[in-house]
Design an enzyme around this catalytic site. Structure first.
Site, mmCIF file in Angstrom:
data_model
loop_
_atom_site.group_PDB
_atom_site.id
_atom_site.type_symbol
_atom_site.label_atom_id
_atom_site.label_comp_id
_atom_site.label_asym_id
_atom_site.label_seq_id
_atom_site.Cartn_x
_atom_site.Cartn_y
_atom_site.Cartn_z
ATOM 1 N N ASP A 36 17.604 -4.192 20.805
ATOM 2 C CA ASP A 36 16.788 -3.476 20.059
ATOM 3 C C ASP A 36 15.339 -4.070 19.892
ATOM 4 O O ASP A 36 15.239 -5.482 19.219
ATOM 5 C CB ASP A 36 17.457 -3.732 18.401
ATOM 6 C CG ASP A 36 16.610 -3.229 17.143
ATOM 7 O OD1 ASP A 36 15.816 -2.633 17.343
ATOM 8 O OD2 ASP A 36 17.337 -3.662 16.133
ATOM 9 N N GLU B 168 1.287 8.175 6.651
ATOM 10 C CA GLU B 168 0.491 8.085 5.413
ATOM 11 C C GLU B 168 -0.975 8.428 5.789
ATOM 12 O O GLU B 168 -1.729 9.200 5.203
ATOM 13 C CB GLU B 168 0.302 6.653 4.790
ATOM 14 C CG GLU B 168 1.751 6.340 3.925
ATOM 15 C CD GLU B 168 1.934 5.055 3.389
ATOM 16 O OE1 GLU B 168 2.640 4.978 2.550
ATOM 17 O OE2 GLU B 168 1.248 4.123 4.004
ATOM 18 N N THR C 109 0.768 -1.273 -0.041
ATOM 19 C CA THR C 109 -0.027 0.004 0.167
ATOM 20 C C THR C 109 0.844 1.357 -0.016
ATOM 21 O O THR C 109 0.690 1.978 0.722
ATOM 22 C CB THR C 109 -1.023 -0.019 1.256
ATOM 23 O OG1 THR C 109 -0.346 -0.003 2.467
ATOM 24 C CG2 THR C 109 -1.758 -1.240 1.395
ATOM 25 N N GLU D 206 2.830 3.975 7.943
ATOM 26 C CA GLU D 206 1.623 3.976 7.676
ATOM 27 C C GLU D 206 0.933 5.143 8.469
ATOM 28 O O GLU D 206 -0.105 5.764 7.937
ATOM 29 C CB GLU D 206 0.895 2.533 8.156
ATOM 30 C CG GLU D 206 1.449 1.379 7.205
ATOM 31 C CD GLU D 206 1.420 1.577 5.920
ATOM 32 O OE1 GLU D 206 0.133 1.909 5.313
ATOM 33 O OE2 GLU D 206 2.318 1.471 5.176
ATOM 34 N N HIS E 52 10.001 1.801 17.800
ATOM 35 C CA HIS E 52 9.184 0.658 17.673
ATOM 36 C C HIS E 52 9.134 -0.243 18.873
ATOM 37 O O HIS E 52 9.866 -0.105 19.721
ATOM 38 C CB HIS E 52 9.742 0.140 16.174
ATOM 39 C CG HIS E 52 10.896 -0.478 16.279
ATOM 40 N ND1 HIS E 52 11.224 -1.820 16.498
ATOM 41 C CD2 HIS E 52 12.312 -0.119 16.240
ATOM 42 C CE1 HIS E 52 12.374 -2.202 16.261
ATOM 43 N NE2 HIS E 52 13.189 -0.987 16.229
ATOM 44 N N GLU F 234 8.498 -2.239 12.887
ATOM 45 C CA GLU F 234 9.521 -1.644 12.104
ATOM 46 C C GLU F 234 10.659 -2.465 11.506
ATOM 47 O O GLU F 234 11.289 -2.044 10.588
ATOM 48 C CB GLU F 234 10.301 -0.693 13.289
ATOM 49 C CG GLU F 234 11.335 0.201 12.972
ATOM 50 C CD GLU F 234 12.580 -0.340 12.867
ATOM 51 O OE1 GLU F 234 13.924 0.340 12.713
ATOM 52 O OE2 GLU F 234 12.921 -1.452 13.348
ATOM 53 N N GLU F 235 10.894 -3.631 12.202
ATOM 54 C CA GLU F 235 11.840 -4.435 11.687
ATOM 55 C C GLU F 235 11.627 -4.877 9.984
ATOM 56 O O GLU F 235 12.594 -5.369 9.482
ATOM 57 C CB GLU F 235 12.040 -5.692 12.567
ATOM 58 C CG GLU F 235 12.632 -5.389 13.988
ATOM 59 C CD GLU F 235 14.156 -4.786 13.968
ATOM 60 O OE1 GLU F 235 14.513 -4.587 12.916
ATOM 61 O OE2 GLU F 235 14.511 -4.512 15.067
#
Lengths: 702, 702
Positions: B340, B390, B221, B387, B330, B378-379
């Protein structure tokens, strides 16, 4: 300048009297700096509005028009540049000028006929003899239309060439002749004694000029300002130019050509008022005067890089100088251009004079900045305004409240006519309700308007109907490229009395001061009415504490677009398994947020004044239109990025991207790229509506 | 939740003591509504800043981290969703929560290994016998790395397939094996007794996971929020996926494969620390254990549409709730993800707790809104944050002041490391100067930072050097797509002591709480230092009357980009007749306007407070970064539209579009399309700089 002297005459006297009264009323500050204090709570003063309405003078507009249309002034001509100087002089006037003025020049690609080799259209006999020639530059009937500076009829951007043929089949067309049929422009009148100078109708020799470039903006610098150093496309491969020669001719010449054609009759809708049955050819009638002849056209148009100027004048806002209300019109004409564009420029000069005078006297300064603009090279494709929006895209997108366009201010005398996006409807209505319509009857402009153009609004009942904005004038880059709420204002005719598609001398040499003075608006009452309406709108937008942009009025548009989509596209979409449910949800969400915002506005208006609260609300109102922008929505279009107002290929008033994609997908296979594009367009409009609803929500909510 | 109980322990006691002192100092309002009045003049209170710094607790961060990394929590997994609930619970806490919290879910395309058919890499002998198998899911050395929910090593988005070959030629590559060489990650250490659990180095069985998707955002998308109803590309034809299977392996397995290859030696730069000479193949050494064998890899990855959630929490601004300072990280990991991303999320939770507590107690409310974000997926390619940008592009573009990203908060213990655009440099410096660096020495974070990363600034002398923002974490869509000034903050290592490209257990099962607690940041002082730095930056951005975005610092960047262009591209351009003069002019104009704006700021700061004047100035500062956006600048890139920070293919720090176009044009013909693109890119950057300079001018000027 002659014009300035004229202003000192009788018309000026009445205005000065009015100004004297105001000066007394508002008690001029005695100090050296006459600027009113920049109060955060400054709001529209109805008395100032009344004063401005009273000062706007019909006779001054008339004198402006006489001066502006004295000579032909096509884009970049010597006379066009002289008008730049005229505007500078007015806007720099110490008594009635603006705070700051500047010219901004772009190097743009224009198209002109060759001065050495006139374009020609002739009928050539089988032996090569010329049996008929269309007239060249003969549009002079009263002396007012002539002169060495009249640009002969031509089709701007049509390439040069000398095709010779008769009505070739569609895919072999070698050249195009265009003319204005008396059925379309004159309600059928075509004889010399029923046309100008005996009436306002187009005389047989009149030829309509125009630009045949497909897009708008400078053709060589799309999306970039056409500065001398800017990257330019190669004119030989740049898109949008007509591929074959085109030449406009008058209907007297068209009659000779058309009425001598042979072949099957043209369809009924193609028949006109030239006094014969139109036939499709090919070829002239055998046995007729042009038997075995062909039409020869010689076009010698040339592309030229020219400097074209915008003139920009600013009245600095007192409280919010970073909010711009723009008001503009183009300056360039095809010939004398008394109606197009000088009727609008004459209003622009009068409005800027009245507001400038109040500012210079220290009586008034608007809350927000007002930017007056005189655009160059509109006739070639909205070039000056488009380059301006390209040069200042970021700043304008962030700060522009609205754009008011008054191009042709008076087409005719019957009624106001306005185009715009829904948020400007309410401010137009408010203005029109408070001003008297010209002529007898005593109606307000609003009530008069309602008689001519109206619709039934679910929210308000019977209201004047606002047209939507295409790309017919300089508002196009503002609304389509930058998403700035825009409008176009004019007086126009009674559609029940004429079917003319526009005023009859449009883009011909007959569009002169005398024509306007005698036929279009004797007494200039309609010009004054437009000046007052546009002036009132400008004052309300620039001076109201709460921005008079009623974004809730988008709800009605969205609901009607949705219903049209359901009615006209629903079955087709369903057949493909595409549901409009997300669109229904998004429209509903927008409506609910708009209602909630209206309540918030009412509460704020009743509550204690808080400058930041008002600013935050006004930012929501100003920026709502921007939420409909998606620069990736229409990759095949240029500049169009407002998902609600892009060009639509059918007559159904609905979401254009969705409708166009549906039309293309019809009769393609289920898995086709065309159907994928339908789904993409649906998602684009849903995302835009959701985004717009999100900007209306309370600002601390996500 | 266990975690909440832990908070009541010893760590909580110290914080409560601090809070008690504050409560006394700020004299809680007695009324029912404890919200401070929304004063237009509200400014950063140094005492509040001091209080926040004092309340940020290393031990709470440690406990947060333990809880967050207790289980593997890859995007969209059950454990990831459990952490969504954890965040909701914290942010809805009546004592320390935020004003409003919501989750937002997107349906996005992820890629996972098959639970039924594990990916395999093996060496297959000429008879089809398997002579060696790479290990599967054996990264468990201390018990902390195992469990049924550990995602086995795989390359996300690599397609399934079972290629079998040996080091095929470049254009016939059938599959790719990737591994992390001890030379790149372990400073050469590769033996079990010198790697984890004996040191922080990656053990031989550790395998680095990762995403191999080329762009960022949901792959199906682009430019649309991945709502269930959104249009989706066909995954079979969507761009950006690797064309051939890929599988990551540990270096113990890589050693077996690489050290047995025959063929010419690999280039020196390709040699590593596996204890043998790396050869290029093709084929294994004749006579060796794998003579005549081939490598067989079986990849069974599957694309899956999954729901991934963002969690968003808001502290409503008191005076300007429509201005958003965003702070995010994230939430999803590859395995346990202690470093992480949980080191960043642990800081996020502590910072939101401290600020939430002040808000809930009625002690403080920031001038502007603060939005805390926990991004999903995120990974796989910054999906949740992309998104979000957007979905709210219009609103964020209009209202976002800045985005602060703290992903991995601590790589190592030596020094602060920050990346960002020039306007955030000054606020980072101000924050870092007021906070003590962890460890002995008594230096401020700033002075410590200066020892490790520095540059000579023409304006300021020796200063810490800010890195530029690539696309390594969730700041990418904010800066590149929406032009929101962004930064990324972490503690990291001493480059003079290690050449590791990142912390050694990155994206492996060895990145666990125990690893952090023992090797990365024992005592969590560096975590606390990052919390304080990022917290101070967040407070300054959200609470200062005058936005602490020093846009003038762009002048230095632009001047250095210009000098680099002149030095490295000037001759090439000159040969083609392309002058950099318009760029020189534009940079000069920006510099002059920036200086003038700085003077204006100083005058405003000294003058009488005017809420609208300050708001107008802050809008200029906030929106400067947007002036560098051009959505048409890089048609081949996705999302990148900031003309100064797009991907650059050479190491010269200059205008990326111009540099890339020059590189492509080199050795093409003078009239080539590549040279036209060079000219276009030059015009694009000139127009952007001119537009940026225009936004810095006094707002009533055009």
């Amino acid at each position: 300048m002659q014009w300035v002297k004229v202003l000192g005459g009788a018309a000026g006297a009445a205005a000065l009297l009015g100004l004297g009264i105001i000066l007394g009323h508002f008690a001029i500050p005695k100090g050296a700096d006459p600027a009113p204090s920049a109060s955060a709570s400054q709001d529209l003063d109805p008395e100032i509005l009344e004063v401005v309405m009273g000062l706007l003078s019909a006779s001054r507009i008339r004198e402006n028009l006489r001066e502006l249309s004295r000579e032909p002034h096509p884009a970049s001509s010597r006379q066009d540049e002289a008008l730049v100087q005229l505007l500078l002089q007015h806007w720099q006037d110490p008594e009635s000028g603006l705070d700051s003025v500047e010219t901004s020049s772009y190097e743009v690609l224009l198209s002109f006929p060759s001065p050495e080799q006139p374009n020609r259209v002739a009928i050539v006999g089988p032996a090569g003899n010329i049996s008929f020639s269309c007239r060249q530059s003969k549009e002079n009937l009263t002396g007012e239309q002539g002169g060495p500076d009249v640009l002969p009829p031509y089709a701007a951007y049509a390439p040069p060439g000398t095709p010779q043929a008769v009505n070739a089949a569609k895919h072999q067309v070698a050249g195009v002749l265009v003319y204005t049929d008396p059925a379309d422009i004159n309600d059928g009148h075509s004889l010399p004694n029923e046309t100008f100078p005996h009436s306002w109708h187009l005389p047989p020799s009149g030829v309509e000029r125009g630009s045949y470039y497909e897009y708008f903006g400078d053709p060589l610098t799309p999306y970039l300002p056409a500065k001398p150093s800017s990257f330019r496309l190669d004119p030989d491969t740049a898109p949008g130019f007509p591929p074959i020669p085109i030449q406009p001719i008058g209907f007297e010449d068209a009659q000779v050509l058309l009425c001598n054609l042979q072949g099957p009759p043209a369809p009924a809708a193609w028949q006109g008022a030239l006094g014969c049955d139109y036939r499709l050819g090919p070829g002239f009638q055998p046995g007729g005067m042009f038997a075995d002849s062909q039409v020869n056209m010689s076009v010698y148009n040339r592309l030229e890089l020219r400097n074209s100027s915008n003139v920009l004048g600013v009245i600095r806002g007192a409280a919010e100088p970073d909010r711009y209300v723009l008001y503009g019109n183009h300056r360039d004409s095809w010939v004398h251009g008394a109606v197009d564009p000088s009727s609008g420029t004459a209003v622009l000069l009068e409005l800027s004079r009245v507001l400038g005078t109040l500012v210079k006297k220290g009586i008034w300064r608007p809350r927000r900045s007002i930017v007056f603009a005189s655009w160059g090279a509109e006739e070639f494709g909205l070039i000056g305004s488009t380059e301006f929006t390209e040069e200042f895209s970021s700043k304008l997108r962030e700060r522009a409240v609205a754009y008011v366009n008054v191009d042709i201010s008076v087409f005719a005398n019957a009624t106001l006519r306005a185009q715009g996006t829904p948020p400007v409807q309410s401010v137009l209505f408010s203005a029109a309700k408070q001003i008297s319509a010209p002529g007898p009857g005593g109606l307000s402009i609003y009530d008069n308007w309602l008689r001519y153009f109206n619709r039934s609004s679910p929210a308000y009942g019977l209201v004047p109907s606002l047209g939507s904005l295409g790309a017919g004038s300089d508002y196009a880059p503002f609304i389509h490229f930058l998403g700035i709420s825009s409008m176009d204002i004019a007086y126009t005719y009674d559609r029940s009395k004429t079917s003319a598609r526009i005023y009859p001398t449009y883009h011909t040499a007959f569009d002169t001061f005398g024509y306007v003075d005698k036929f279009v608006d004797p007494g200039f009452g309609s010009h004054q009415a437009v000046a007052r309406t546009a002036g009132s709108v400008l004052l309300r937008l620039s001076d109201s504490l709460f921005l008079p942009l009623n974004v809730s009025d988008y709800s009605e548009t969205l609901r009607s677009f949705l219903q049209a989509a359901q009615q006209h596209l629903g079955a087709q979409l369903e057949g493909e398994g595409i549901s409009l449910a997300p669109l229904v949800t998004a429209v509903g969400k927008f409506e609910r947020e708009a209602v909630a915002l209206s309540r918030h506005i009412s509460a704020l208006q009743k509550g204690t004044f808080d400058p930041l609260q008002v600013r935050m609300l006004n930012d929501q109102l100003m920026l709502l239109e921007r939420a409909f922008l998606n620069p990736r929505a229409f990759p095949e279009e240029r500049y169009y990025s407002h998902v609600l107002w892009a060009p639509r290929h059918s007559s159904v008033a609905t979401f254009p991207g969705l409708a166009n994609a549906c039309a293309r997908a019809l009769n393609t296979d289920p898995g086709s790229a065309a159907w994928a594009e339908v789904r993409r367009q649906l998602s684009i409009v849903v995302a835009a509506l959701e985004g717009a609803a999100a900007t209306l929500r309370p600002v601390a909510d996500l």
